[in-house]
Write a protein that holds these residues in place. Structure first.
Motif, PDB file in Angstrom:
ATOM      1  N   CYS A  46      -6.035   4.252  12.384  1.00  0.00           N
ATOM      2  CA  CYS A  46      -5.340   4.786  11.240  1.00  0.00           C
ATOM      3  C   CYS A  46      -5.330   3.770  10.003  1.00  0.00           C
ATOM      4  O   CYS A  46      -4.571   2.790  10.213  1.00  0.00           O
ATOM      5  CB  CYS A  46      -3.919   5.177  11.442  1.00  0.00           C
ATOM      6  SG  CYS A  46      -2.974   5.847  10.036  1.00  0.00           S
ATOM      7  N   PRO A  47      -5.958   4.089   8.964  1.00  0.00           N
ATOM      8  CA  PRO A  47      -6.016   3.294   7.745  1.00  0.00           C
ATOM      9  C   PRO A  47      -4.561   3.247   6.981  1.00  0.00           C
ATOM     10  O   PRO A  47      -4.401   4.270   6.114  1.00  0.00           O
ATOM     11  CB  PRO A  47      -7.109   3.873   6.749  1.00  0.00           C
ATOM     12  CG  PRO A  47      -7.181   5.254   7.253  1.00  0.00           C
ATOM     13  CD  PRO A  47      -6.673   5.434   8.714  1.00  0.00           C
ATOM     14  N   ILE A  48      -3.582   2.209   7.391  1.00  0.00           N
ATOM     15  CA  ILE A  48      -2.378   2.360   6.987  1.00  0.00           C
ATOM     16  C   ILE A  48      -2.121   2.226   5.464  1.00  0.00           C
ATOM     17  O   ILE A  48      -1.462   2.857   4.819  1.00  0.00           O
ATOM     18  CB  ILE A  48      -1.637   1.071   7.596  1.00  0.00           C
ATOM     19  CG1 ILE A  48      -0.253   1.663   7.326  1.00  0.00           C
ATOM     20  CG2 ILE A  48      -2.052   0.157   7.413  1.00  0.00           C
ATOM     21  CD1 ILE A  48       0.603   2.764   7.916  1.00  0.00           C
ATOM     22  N   ALA A  49      -3.071   1.672   4.961  1.00  0.00           N
ATOM     23  CA  ALA A  49      -3.116   1.271   3.404  1.00  0.00           C
ATOM     24  C   ALA A  49      -3.576   2.673   2.683  1.00  0.00           C
ATOM     25  O   ALA A  49      -2.788   2.792   1.499  1.00  0.00           O
ATOM     26  CB  ALA A  49      -3.857  -0.085   3.074  1.00  0.00           C
ATOM     27  N   ARG A  50      -4.512   3.108   3.095  1.00  0.00           N
ATOM     28  CA  ARG A  50      -4.991   4.449   2.625  1.00  0.00           C
ATOM     29  C   ARG A  50      -4.130   5.453   2.543  1.00  0.00           C
ATOM     30  O   ARG A  50      -3.809   6.358   1.542  1.00  0.00           O
ATOM     31  CB  ARG A  50      -6.220   4.581   3.014  1.00  0.00           C
ATOM     32  CG  ARG A  50      -7.383   3.858   2.682  1.00  0.00           C
ATOM     33  CD  ARG A  50      -8.710   4.422   3.190  1.00  0.00           C
ATOM     34  NE  ARG A  50      -8.968   5.745   2.588  1.00  0.00           N
ATOM     35  CZ  ARG A  50      -9.787   6.746   3.322  1.00  0.00           C
ATOM     36  NH1 ARG A  50     -10.333   6.144   4.501  1.00  0.00           N
ATOM     37  NH2 ARG A  50     -10.220   7.809   2.802  1.00  0.00           N
ATOM     38  N   ALA A  51      -3.356   5.455   3.831  1.00  0.00           N
ATOM     39  CA  ALA A  51      -2.258   6.376   4.078  1.00  0.00           C
ATOM     40  C   ALA A  51      -1.118   6.397   3.204  1.00  0.00           C
ATOM     41  O   ALA A  51      -0.610   7.247   2.659  1.00  0.00           O
ATOM     42  CB  ALA A  51      -1.938   6.339   5.580  1.00  0.00           C
ATOM     43  N   SER A  52      -0.780   5.137   3.000  1.00  0.00           N
ATOM     44  CA  SER A  52       0.514   4.673   2.141  1.00  0.00           C
ATOM     45  C   SER A  52      -0.079   5.450   0.589  1.00  0.00           C
ATOM     46  O   SER A  52       1.091   5.855  -0.017  1.00  0.00           O
ATOM     47  CB  SER A  52       0.629   3.593   2.005  1.00  0.00           C
ATOM     48  OG  SER A  52       1.538   3.175   0.838  1.00  0.00           O
ATOM     49  N   LEU A  53      -1.082   5.075   0.030  1.00  0.00           N
ATOM     50  CA  LEU A  53      -1.576   5.509  -1.358  1.00  0.00           C
ATOM     51  C   LEU A  53      -1.495   7.025  -1.497  1.00  0.00           C
ATOM     52  O   LEU A  53      -1.268   7.589  -2.298  1.00  0.00           O
ATOM     53  CB  LEU A  53      -2.839   5.024  -1.676  1.00  0.00           C
ATOM     54  CG  LEU A  53      -3.011   3.353  -1.724  1.00  0.00           C
ATOM     55  CD1 LEU A  53      -4.245   2.884  -2.122  1.00  0.00           C
ATOM     56  CD2 LEU A  53      -1.670   2.933  -2.632  1.00  0.00           C
ATOM     57  N   ALA A  54      -1.928   7.450  -0.160  1.00  0.00           N
ATOM     58  CA  ALA A  54      -2.183   9.098  -0.225  1.00  0.00           C
ATOM     59  C   ALA A  54      -0.788   9.687  -0.060  1.00  0.00           C
ATOM     60  O   ALA A  54      -0.549  10.758  -1.014  1.00  0.00           O
ATOM     61  CB  ALA A  54      -2.906   9.557   1.049  1.00  0.00           C
ATOM     62  N   VAL A  55       0.124   9.264   0.493  1.00  0.00           N
ATOM     63  CA  VAL A  55       1.551   9.719   0.554  1.00  0.00           C
ATOM     64  C   VAL A  55       2.150   9.749  -0.954  1.00  0.00           C
ATOM     65  O   VAL A  55       2.891  10.330  -1.448  1.00  0.00           O
ATOM     66  CB  VAL A  55       2.190   8.906   1.615  1.00  0.00           C
ATOM     67  CG1 VAL A  55       3.692   9.404   1.349  1.00  0.00           C
ATOM     68  CG2 VAL A  55       1.907   9.274   2.974  1.00  0.00           C
ATOM     69  N   THR A  56       1.731   8.370  -1.637  1.00  0.00           N
ATOM     70  CA  THR A  56       2.460   8.263  -3.110  1.00  0.00           C
ATOM     71  C   THR A  56       1.714   8.970  -3.529  1.00  0.00           C
ATOM     72  O   THR A  56       2.609   9.996  -4.798  1.00  0.00           O
ATOM     73  CB  THR A  56       1.891   6.861  -3.482  1.00  0.00           C
ATOM     74  OG1 THR A  56       2.396   5.836  -2.745  1.00  0.00           O
ATOM     75  CG2 THR A  56       2.295   6.914  -4.832  1.00  0.00           C
ATOM     76  N   ALA A  57       0.559   9.707  -3.877  1.00  0.00           N
ATOM     77  CA  ALA A  57      -0.182  10.730  -4.548  1.00  0.00           C
ATOM     78  C   ALA A  57       0.566  12.063  -4.154  1.00  0.00           C
ATOM     79  O   ALA A  57       0.611  12.795  -5.011  1.00  0.00           O
ATOM     80  CB  ALA A  57      -1.697  10.750  -4.318  1.00  0.00           C
ATOM     81  N   LEU A  58       0.905  12.272  -2.910  1.00  0.00           N
ATOM     82  CA  LEU A  58       1.296  13.705  -2.530  1.00  0.00           C
ATOM     83  C   LEU A  58       2.753  13.938  -3.145  1.00  0.00           C
ATOM     84  O   LEU A  58       3.055  14.901  -3.647  1.00  0.00           O
ATOM     85  CB  LEU A  58       1.379  13.701  -1.017  1.00  0.00           C
ATOM     86  CG  LEU A  58       0.101  13.844  -0.343  1.00  0.00           C
ATOM     87  CD1 LEU A  58       0.352  13.965   1.081  1.00  0.00           C
ATOM     88  CD2 LEU A  58      -0.605  14.964  -0.686  1.00  0.00           C
TER      89      LEU A  58
END
Length: 712
Positions: free
Chosen positions: A330-342
């Motif tokens: 699981c790419p944790i950094a990419r996931a964090s940025l995706a949640v910010t965008a959501l």
């Protein structure tokens, strides 16, 4: 201004007796809001005396003076009296004075000063006379000013809370708009450290909203402006704070710990030259800067907040994922940025404006407040952490791989919409976090499919409606043919009711034992122009031929079809038609009326109507000749009644009226639509709104063929 002598009032303001001054300034505060009165007051020299009272008076005289000056500034008069001495005096009152009526007026003056526009016409000879800059010297003398403002938000006096929050909003707006790039973040951070978000969040969830609504909504709008402003700040590694934030991500991952050693497969603790230093943390490359282009510094703030406040969880995820193959991590950094965008998209931050609160002044009901207040946006960091942890959980539950990243993003989007979207204003944040943690994958999938159907309806609505209309027309024609074929096949109907040959009067039991005295067989002719029928003593197993039916009705003379059946379905699913309650018998009856001679039939079309007894009829309009009964039918089942009643109507080019026929039409139409949709591939470019690729003719001669599946 009627009945008020302005010159006398101004003279009393300068009286040596405090009681006279108090009465004069008390009367002044009720009249100074009139621009014409304010002009006369200033021309009579009243502004100088009012300013003197503001600087030197005390008690109620001071309170009335502050209120009068505030109202004078509201009508854009008296700005020449504002200087550093007066501002310092008002700031001192806000910090040190305990009386509510004095604090209200003082805060109102500061709001006017901070919000006053920077125009050449309004500027005085002194620089920095208005805006946040005008308060900075006084705040330097009284550094506890901001802390006292935030403390006032917990006051039991709602008007004082509203004034304090209004002043905070003005300071924030002024700092965001006019401060330098390096100054405004410091000011905002100081307010946050003093607990401004927690205080406003409590106000937003309280019941005391009537007096605070506009100020709270303005703060909510400013919070969105801040999010937008942080998002628009690009990640710049030349800035020391940006470099420190990025370095924090690496250090918090404990690169010298077992995680790093497990990844390397050896006991080396030197990670300076690791080829996957940043990819190990969940970035796509070893140059993570470009991955913050969509979320800007806001994405970095969210990620570093998670790392600093949930370091154990961060390290645990990295350790767990390091045991998996690279494609399954699981790419944790990419996931964090995706949640910010959501979250940014969910709260519609891009559409916000601090002046939107003016549009909501009419919404003074509790239900209106619940719609416009979004307290969860004030808890953005915790909401981001909950979304990120949910992302990781969904990744594990689905067994996702790197290529499935966008699918997990969509699942997380649905989760946020389902849990955060409908959350009421008073819902506790902990409940929201628990729901996001406990929401089951099957339920989320089901909700996602419902959302997709709504999305397709929104996207294809016009085209789907066209297709549905076409398919409904086809279904009507199909069912019409089916009903008419029932008439062509023919059916048996009881011709009348008799009773068993037993002595005595007719009783209810006899009615239950009633039996048909004879049977009538009715069939439509092949050319669909005549209705043939004949009566028989008993119902035979073989259907009579058309030649055996001696009587017939010319359908061209039919004027109406009357029935005592209901056109709505009862509660039982096994029945489609029910007899009219006004009828003494439960027998269904269909009566065909007409005119005796074909020549008497008018040329006007047949229309459907309902008679006084609630019976459904079709008849020719505008005809004065008396109708006669041509044929009466007693269908003994609901299906037979629906077939013959609607069959006769549709044969006369009328719409069907029974529930059973309508359900059949809807069933055929829905199945036709599903069959057509099954032929649409979701990866089809036309479905995705893309132009299909045109096959190239390069290298082709005259001897070629085109494969519709594979290209030329």
């Amino acid at each position: 201004m009627e009945g008020v002598n302005v010159a006398e009032l101004v003279e009393r303001l300068g009286s040596e007796e405090d009681a006279v001054r108090k009465m004069a300034v008390f009367k002044l505060q009720t009249n100074i809001g009139d621009p014409s009165f304010a002009e006369v007051f200033i021309s009579e020299g009243g502004l100088t005396k009012l300013r003197y009272l503001t600087l030197h008076a005390s008690g109620n005289t001071l309170a009335y003076s502050l209120t009068s000056l505030s109202r004078l500034l509201d009508v854009d008069k008296g700005w020449e009296s504002i200087n550093q001495d007066l501002i310092e005096r008002v700031v001192e009152l806000v910090v040190q004075h305990p009386l509510v009526n004095i604090l209200r007026g003082a805060m109102s003056i500061l709001v006017a000063v901070v919000s006053h526009p920077h125009t050449s016409a309004s500027k005085t000879s002194q620089p920095d006379s208005f805006g946040f800059a005008a308060l900075k010297p006084a705040i330097g003398i009284y550094p506890q000013f901001l802390e006292m403002l935030v403390t006032r938000l917990s006051s039991a006096d709602h008007a004082l809370c509203a004034n304090a929050l209004q002043l905070i909003n003005s300071l924030m707006r002024e700092a965001i708009t006019n401060d330098s790039e390096a100054e405004w973040p410091k000011f905002i951070k100081r307010l946050q450290d003093l607990g401004i978000v927690k205080a406003v969040y409590a106000l937003m969830q309280s019941t005391a909203l009537q007096d605070l609504a506009q100020s709270i909504l303005e703060f909510q709008g400013l919070e969105k402006v801040l999010l937008r402003k942080w998002r628009n700040v690009p990640l710049d590694l030349h800035k020391s704070d940006h470099r420190r934030a990025l370095k924090c991500l690496h250090i918090a991952s404990k690169p010298d710990s077992a995680i790093e050693q497990f990844d390397n497969g050896d006991d080396s603790s030197n990670s300076k030259h690791r080829p996957d230093k940043w990819r190990r943390l969940g970035f796509e490359s070893e140059t993570p800067k470009w991955e913050f282009e969509e979320t800007g510094y806001l994405g970095m703030m969210d990620l570093t907040h998670y790392v600093r406040n949930h370091g154990d969880s961060y390290q645990k995820v990295l350790l767990e994922q390091s045991t998996r193959p690279w494609e399954e991590r699981c790419p944790i950094a990419r996931a964090s940025l995706a949640v910010t965008a959501l979250l940014y998209e969910h709260f519609e931050v891009e559409k916000s404006d601090p002046n939107d609160s003016k549009d909501y002044l009419a919404l003074d009901s509790r239900s209106g407040f619940d719609k416009i207040f979004k307290p969860l946006i004030l808890q953005w960091p915790r909401l981001h952490v909950a979304g990120l942890q949910a992302f990781v959980r969904l990744w594990k539950a689905t067994g996702a791989k790197r290529e499935d990243f966008s699918k997990i993003v969509e699942l997380t989007r649905v989760l946020i919409d389902v849990v955060v979207g409908p959350a009421p204003r008073t819902k506790d944040l902990k409940e929201v976090e628990d729901e996001m943690e406990e929401y089951q994958l099957p339920d989320l999938r089901r909700t996602q499919m419902e959302y997709l159907e709504l999305t397709y309806e929104d996207t294809w609505g016009h085209h789907l409606r066209q297709v549905k209309d076409e398919l409904n027309h086809e279904a009507v024609q199909f069912v019409k043919e089916q009903r008419i074929r029932c008439l062509l096949q023919g059916a048996w109907f009881p011709n009348g009711l008799g009773y068993k040959a037993e002595a005595g009067p007719v009783t209810k039991q006899d009615l239950k034992r009633s039996v048909p005295s004879s049977y009538r067989f009715v069939r439509l002719s092949h050319n669909r122009r005549y209705l043939h029928y004949a009566d028989f003593e008993s119902q035979s197993s073989e259907e009579p031929e058309l030649d055996a039916l001696n009587d017939k009705i010319d359908l061209s003379i039919v004027s109406s079809v009357v029935s005592n059946v209901s056109t709505t379905s009862p509660s039982s699913s096994t029945s489609t038609l029910t007899p009219n309650p006004s009828q003494p018998s439960s027998t269904t009856k269909i009566t065909i009326h007409g005119y005796q001679y074909p020549s008497s039939v008018p040329s006007s079309p047949v229309h459907t109507r309902t008679n006084s007894g609630g019976k459904v009829m079709t008849s020719h309009s505008s005809h004065s000749r008396k109708e006669i009964t041509l044929l009466t039918l007693y269908p003994q089942s609901h299906s037979l009644a629906s077939e013959w009643l609607d069959g006769l109507l549709m044969l006369l080019n009328q719409q069907p009226i029974t529930k059973e026929t309508s359900k059949l039409i809807q069933l055929v139409s829905n199945y036709s639509l599903k069959i057509r949709l099954l032929n649409v591939r979701f990866d089809d470019p036309s479905f995705l709104g893309e132009e299909p690729e045109i096959p190239s003719r390069e290298g082709l001669d005259e001897d070629y063929y085109y494969d519709v599946f594979g290209g030329a």
